[in-house]
Design an enzyme around this catalytic site. Structure first.
Site, mmCIF file in Angstrom:
data_model
loop_
_atom_site.group_PDB
_atom_site.id
_atom_site.type_symbol
_atom_site.label_atom_id
_atom_site.label_comp_id
_atom_site.label_asym_id
_atom_site.label_seq_id
_atom_site.Cartn_x
_atom_site.Cartn_y
_atom_site.Cartn_z
ATOM 1 N N HIS A 274 0.814 -1.211 0.000
ATOM 2 C CA HIS A 274 0.000 0.000 0.000
ATOM 3 C C HIS A 274 0.851 1.267 0.000
ATOM 4 O O HIS A 274 0.401 2.308 -0.466
ATOM 5 C CB HIS A 274 -0.910 0.003 1.232
ATOM 6 C CG HIS A 274 -1.797 1.199 1.337
ATOM 7 N ND1 HIS A 274 -2.805 1.453 0.428
ATOM 8 C CD2 HIS A 274 -1.828 2.234 2.223
ATOM 9 C CE1 HIS A 274 -3.413 2.570 0.761
ATOM 10 N NE2 HIS A 274 -2.841 3.070 1.839
ATOM 11 N N CYS A 275 2.080 1.187 0.496
ATOM 12 C CA CYS A 275 2.834 2.413 0.789
ATOM 13 C C CYS A 275 3.782 2.878 -0.317
ATOM 14 O O CYS A 275 3.653 3.985 -0.829
ATOM 15 C CB CYS A 275 3.625 2.229 2.088
ATOM 16 S SG CYS A 275 2.577 2.016 3.545
ATOM 17 N N ILE A 276 4.764 2.054 -0.651
ATOM 18 C CA ILE A 276 5.848 2.518 -1.525
ATOM 19 C C ILE A 276 5.374 2.942 -2.917
ATOM 20 O O ILE A 276 5.839 3.951 -3.439
ATOM 21 C CB ILE A 276 6.973 1.470 -1.608
ATOM 22 C CG1 ILE A 276 7.541 1.228 -0.206
ATOM 23 C CG2 ILE A 276 8.095 1.936 -2.537
ATOM 24 C CD1 ILE A 276 8.592 0.153 -0.149
ATOM 25 N N LYS A 278 2.626 4.296 -3.674
ATOM 26 C CA LYS A 278 1.708 5.422 -3.592
ATOM 27 C C LYS A 278 2.231 6.632 -2.834
ATOM 28 O O LYS A 278 2.092 7.779 -3.271
ATOM 29 C CB LYS A 278 0.405 4.910 -2.964
ATOM 30 C CG LYS A 278 -0.663 5.935 -2.693
ATOM 31 C CD LYS A 278 -0.624 6.459 -1.266
ATOM 32 C CE LYS A 278 -0.812 5.380 -0.236
ATOM 33 N NZ LYS A 278 -0.711 5.929 1.151
ATOM 34 N N ASP A 279 2.863 6.420 -1.684
ATOM 35 C CA ASP A 279 3.247 7.533 -0.803
ATOM 36 C C ASP A 279 4.111 8.596 -1.477
ATOM 37 O O ASP A 279 3.854 9.803 -1.312
ATOM 38 C CB ASP A 279 3.953 7.005 0.443
ATOM 39 C CG ASP A 279 3.018 6.214 1.349
ATOM 40 O OD1 ASP A 279 1.810 6.154 1.038
ATOM 41 O OD2 ASP A 279 3.484 5.655 2.353
#
Length: 436
Positions: A274-276, A278-279
């Site tokens: 979910h993070c890398i 998108k963030d």
């Protein structure tokens, strides 16, 4: 403020502090359980009725929360789950842990945050400490969230205490569970940060307060941008190394012997989770509002996003060298989750690889010891059984995710050809193994 600190301290010592966690996913449920394990009354809220049902039945759906832990805190009444925000009335602390996806490639979607905050604002009492943990762009807490509380007459310094504390959960990481990862806290004022530090110290060994919510919001984006850029760099170097006829894995291992100035990153079929993926794009989007376009972020995102396509191109090249066409071959994908040994398909590169192959009318199957079936977009497959008879049916096995539970000895013995994108066979010399 001193009065509030004393009151919170007394409630903590007496285990009378009431804490609510909004969003019971990969961040919220482990957080709720850690506070509950310490004997505090935790009210979990989620709009997903299935999650609420499973918690009440003491069924964990999160890797980092064992059935035993969940059962214990629910049975003892420390954790109560609901989809009704009215249970927030009377709580002292609210932690918001909801998703923050992308609307389009470069546009953040904070609608889940806004929706949750509106419900929280309607139900909490004045003087409640609210902490946002959902990763978002710098300015969200001050510019978007604070005004929503203001509409309900909840204004600082005493109407609302508000902080941002970025989640740093690494699913499945036994070495660094939630309680061992230092917590960053930024408040809209010093009073808010002091209260938040007090709360997190209940379960987390080290809490670091920064000067503002905007700094705290940017910390998480820096962490994941650092990873994205370095992964993008090593992916590009892997492609370059292939063209030059050198082994990128040997190069990385040799460079890693340097005791300073180098940190190893490894190529793969792409960036998942979910993070890398998108963030960093949240940071890219916000930076453009200040008239600055970060080139590294966009380039790294393009490179990592293109890796599934590159894997398919390499696979086609590998088969062509053996006088086989991709369209006439049967391909087996080994591992479909985004991360090793984790039951999580969020943005898993393997799904993109399978999708590309299917759109090219390639006969593709998969094996994953923890994912029995796949239903995603146009993908509808069941995991095959890994045995000699089944492996003999495929022209090439592509290792995308290197789960520990895979029998790599059997895979090597029974496969005609293996495309190893994870360097599983680093110590094996065999002509049937082709590395990324």
């Amino acid at each position: 403020m001193d009065k509030m600190l004393v009151e919170f301290n007394q409630k903590i010592k007496r285990k009378q502090l009431k804490i609510a966690v909004v969003g019971l996913g990969y961040v919220g449920l482990p957080l709720a359980c850690e506070f509950a394990k310490q004997g505090f009354a935790i009210f979990g809220i989620d709009v997903d009725r299935d999650r609420i049902r499973r918690i009440k039945k003491r069924e964990s759906y999160i890797t980092d929360v064992s059935e035993q832990t969940l059962s214990r805190v629910v049975q003892r009444g420390y954790l109560k789950a609901s989809n009704d925000f009215s249970i927030l009335k009377g709580v002292d602390v609210v932690l918001i842990c909801v998703p923050t996806p992308l609307k389009r490639r470069y546009q953040p979607d904070i609608s889940y945050i806004i929706s949750a905050v509106k419900e929280v604002a309607k139900n909490i009492k004045p003087g409640t400490l609210v902490i946002l943990e959902s990763t978002t762009y710098p300015g969200t807490t001050q510019e978007v969230i604070l005004p929503i509380f203001g509409q309900q007459g909840l204004n600082p310094p005493e109407g609302i205490y508000l902080c941002f504390s970025p989640e740093r959960v690494d699913p499945g990481n036994k070495k660094y569970p939630l309680v061992k990862i230092p917590k960053i806290v930024g408040g809209i004022n010093p009073e808010s940060a002091k209260l938040a530090r007090l709360i997190y110290k209940i379960i987390i060994r080290k809490v670091v307060c920064v000067s503002s919510v905007r700094v705290a919001e940017t910390v998480k984006l820096l962490e994941n941008t650092f990873r994205l850029v370095n992964i993008g760099l090593i992916d590009e170097l892997a492609m370059m190394a292939h063209k030059m006829g050198v082994d990128i894995w040997e190069i990385i291992n040799a460079a890693s012997t340097k005791p300073f100035g180098f940190m190893p990153f490894y190529p793969s079929a792409g960036v998942g989770g979910h993070c890398i993926p998108k963030d960093p794009l949240y940071l890219y989007w916000k930076a453009r509002h200040f008239g600055f376009a970060p080139k590294f972020i966009r380039l790294a995102s393009k490179i990592t996003s293109a890796m599934p396509g590159y894997i398919v191109s390499r696979l086609e090249e590998i088969l062509a060298a053996r006088n086989k066409s991709l369209s006439d071959s049967r391909i087996l994908i080994i591992g479909v989750t985004y991360k090793k040994d984790i039951r999580d398909l969020r943005k898993a590169p393997a799904l993109d690889v399978i999708d590309i192959l299917q759109k090219r009318n390639v006969k593709v199957s998969y094996y994953d010891p923890i994912i029995p079936y796949l239903k995603f977009k146009d993908i509808d497959l069941k995991s095959i059984r890994l045995n000699q008879k089944n492996l003999a049916k495929f022209d090439c096995a592509v290792i995308v995710t290197d789960h520990s539970a895979v029998d790599y000895g059997l895979l090597l013995k029974s496969s005609a050809l293996i495309f190893d994108t994870r360097n599983v066979y680093s110590k094996v010399q065999d002509k049937k193994i082709i590395k990324l």
